[in-house]
Design a protein around this motif. Structure first.
Motif, short mmCIF file in Angstrom:
data_model
loop_
_atom_site.label_atom_id
_atom_site.label_comp_id
_atom_site.label_asym_id
_atom_site.label_seq_id
_atom_site.Cartn_x
_atom_site.Cartn_y
_atom_site.Cartn_z
N TYR A 21 -10.26 -0.05 -9.47
CA TYR A 21 -9.48 -1.50 -9.40
C TYR A 21 -9.72 -1.90 -10.26
O TYR A 21 -10.72 -2.17 -11.30
CB TYR A 21 -10.33 -2.36 -7.78
N TYR A 38 -5.74 -4.49 -8.21
CA TYR A 38 -5.03 -3.68 -8.39
C TYR A 38 -6.23 -2.35 -8.03
O TYR A 38 -6.84 -2.29 -8.48
CB TYR A 38 -4.35 -2.87 -9.32
N ASP A 39 -5.32 -1.97 -6.98
CA ASP A 39 -6.54 -0.06 -6.68
C ASP A 39 -6.03 0.93 -6.78
O ASP A 39 -4.30 1.09 -6.20
CB ASP A 39 -7.10 -0.13 -4.99
N TYR A 40 -6.73 1.91 -7.23
CA TYR A 40 -6.04 3.52 -7.25
C TYR A 40 -6.99 4.27 -7.21
O TYR A 40 -8.30 4.28 -7.11
CB TYR A 40 -5.89 3.69 -8.90
N ARG A 58 0.84 -1.04 -0.25
CA ARG A 58 -0.18 -0.18 -0.04
C ARG A 58 1.00 1.24 0.14
O ARG A 58 1.74 1.25 0.89
CB ARG A 58 -0.87 -0.09 1.31
N LYS A 72 -2.04 5.98 -2.68
CA LYS A 72 -2.41 6.18 -3.71
C LYS A 72 -2.84 4.89 -5.15
O LYS A 72 -3.89 5.07 -5.37
CB LYS A 72 -1.90 7.43 -5.24
N GLN A 73 -1.89 3.91 -4.34
CA GLN A 73 -2.03 2.90 -5.34
C GLN A 73 -1.84 1.60 -4.14
O GLN A 73 -0.95 2.47 -2.95
CB GLN A 73 -1.31 2.76 -6.07
N ARG A 74 -2.14 0.63 -4.79
CA ARG A 74 -3.08 -0.42 -2.93
C ARG A 74 -2.28 -1.96 -3.91
O ARG A 74 -3.35 -2.24 -4.89
CB ARG A 74 -3.82 -0.80 -2.48
N TYR A 109 -11.32 4.88 -5.13
CA TYR A 109 -10.67 4.30 -5.75
C TYR A 109 -10.83 3.90 -6.90
O TYR A 109 -12.36 2.53 -6.77
CB TYR A 109 -9.95 2.98 -4.88
#
Length: 340
Positions: free
Chosen positions: A199, A188-190, A156, A159-161, A197
């Motif tokens: 994904y 992937y999450d933004y 994490r 901004k991203q995960r 977010y």
């Protein structure tokens, strides 16, 4: 001369102790008491105060009426904004005034809106995850064995995960295999905002006893973090997905489906136990009776150093299974895990 030197030393010591006392932070509580020390931090509703008489004290933030300190504080508000400043004199109950500089006008801050004080500096990338293993074997008049393994890793940034994980289940009864399935996923999450977010999700599953050689799903969507923290997390997601199922005996299928997902966990009783629940499902856009989903729920009991004892329940449901197979698969799992 000696007497004059003694007087000077005594005056210096007195001035030192008076200055130290004046510079001590003070926490005034709603019950009328107040404590002196050094404000270290506040997070998850707990204020940490370093004292000379009792070491570090943890105080419920809801019990604090006002603060007094000469040291600059970093204040994080509930909306995620951050204020760095020096508290002004004469603070009123339930409110703090912060001045970003000697010539700046103080900014009033309601204590109820403060989410953290002096939070620890977050690393550029934060990793967390867990792995759980469950084994059971019975012999004699009954010869049974089963094995379970699942793991998840999350990376994490602000901004991203990125999330990846998988699970494997195997069981036999009197040396005859009764369960054999595996699954893996990545996402992937933004983050567009602190909570909202986009994904991209992908999953693969095989289950010999449901006639599934390989089922794959992939698709984008939108998610929202209702809660995100050390004690509680809740997220909801929805979006389209392409689903393809390669059956062993039945005809292969592919469709565009709608995907939903809910993920929740929460600690109770000062982290004595953690409840978790996840549900992920898919419904075909061409045939609304074609629905399948996965549910995972249970309790984790922390032991020490990241180790946990787990009691879980899993339910896999397919409304239109392959011919000769049941709609539902259930599992009760006892396992030991490690989380970080």
């Amino acid at each position: 001369m000696k007497r004059l030197a003694t007087v000077r030393v005594a005056a210096g010591l007195l001035l030192f102790f008076l200055t130290a006392t004046a510079l001590a932070d003070e926490v005034f509580l709603k019950n009328g008491n107040h404590l002196s020390g050094t404000i270290v931090s506040m997070g998850e509703g707990k204020l940490v105060l370093e004292t000379n008489f009792a070491g570090r004290l943890t105080i419920d933030w809801g019990s604090v009426e006002r603060l007094s300190t000469d040291a600059p504080l970093t204040i994080v508000l509930a909306d995620g904004s951050t204020i760095l400043g020096i508290p002004g004199p004469g603070e009123t109950p339930g409110r703090l005034k912060l001045a970003e500089g000697p010539l700046s006008d103080p900014v009033p801050v309601e204590l109820a809106l403060v989410a953290a004080i002096n939070p620890p500096e977050e690393p550029p990338v934060k990793f967390n995850g867990r792995i759980n293993v469950g084994l059971n074997k019975a012999s004699g008049n009954t010869d049974k064995e089963n094995a379970h393994l699942d793991a998840e890793l999350i990376a994490r940034t602000a901004k991203q995960r990125f999330t990846m994980g998988g699970a494997y289940n195997r069981a036999s009864d009197n040396n005859r295999k009764s369960e054999d399935n595996a699954s893996g996923y990545s996402k992937y999450d933004y983050f567009l905002t602190e909570r909202l977010y986009l994904y991209m999700n992908g999953m693969a599953e095989m289950n010999k006893f449901r006639d599934i050689n390989l089922r794959t799903t992939v698709g984008p969507g939108i998610g929202y973090m209702v809660f995100e923290g050390e004690l509680m997390n809740l997220s909801i997601e929805a979006g389209p997905s392409y689903v393809r199922t390669d059956y062993d005996q039945a005809d292969d299928q592919d469709s565009t489906s709608g995907r939903w997902a809910v993920k929740f966990d929460r600690f109770f009783f000062e982290k004595v136990l953690q409840y978790y629940f996840t549900n992920e499902g898919y419904i075909s856009s061409s045939d609304t009776s074609d629905v399948f989903m996965f549910t995972r729920t249970g309790l984790r009991f922390p032991i020490r150093s990241g180790l946990t004892l787990n009691a879980g329940f899993e339910w896999d449901w397919d409304n239109t299974p392959a011919e000769g197979t049941d709609k539902s698969d259930y599992r009760y799992i006892l396992s030991i895990g490690y989380g970080f």
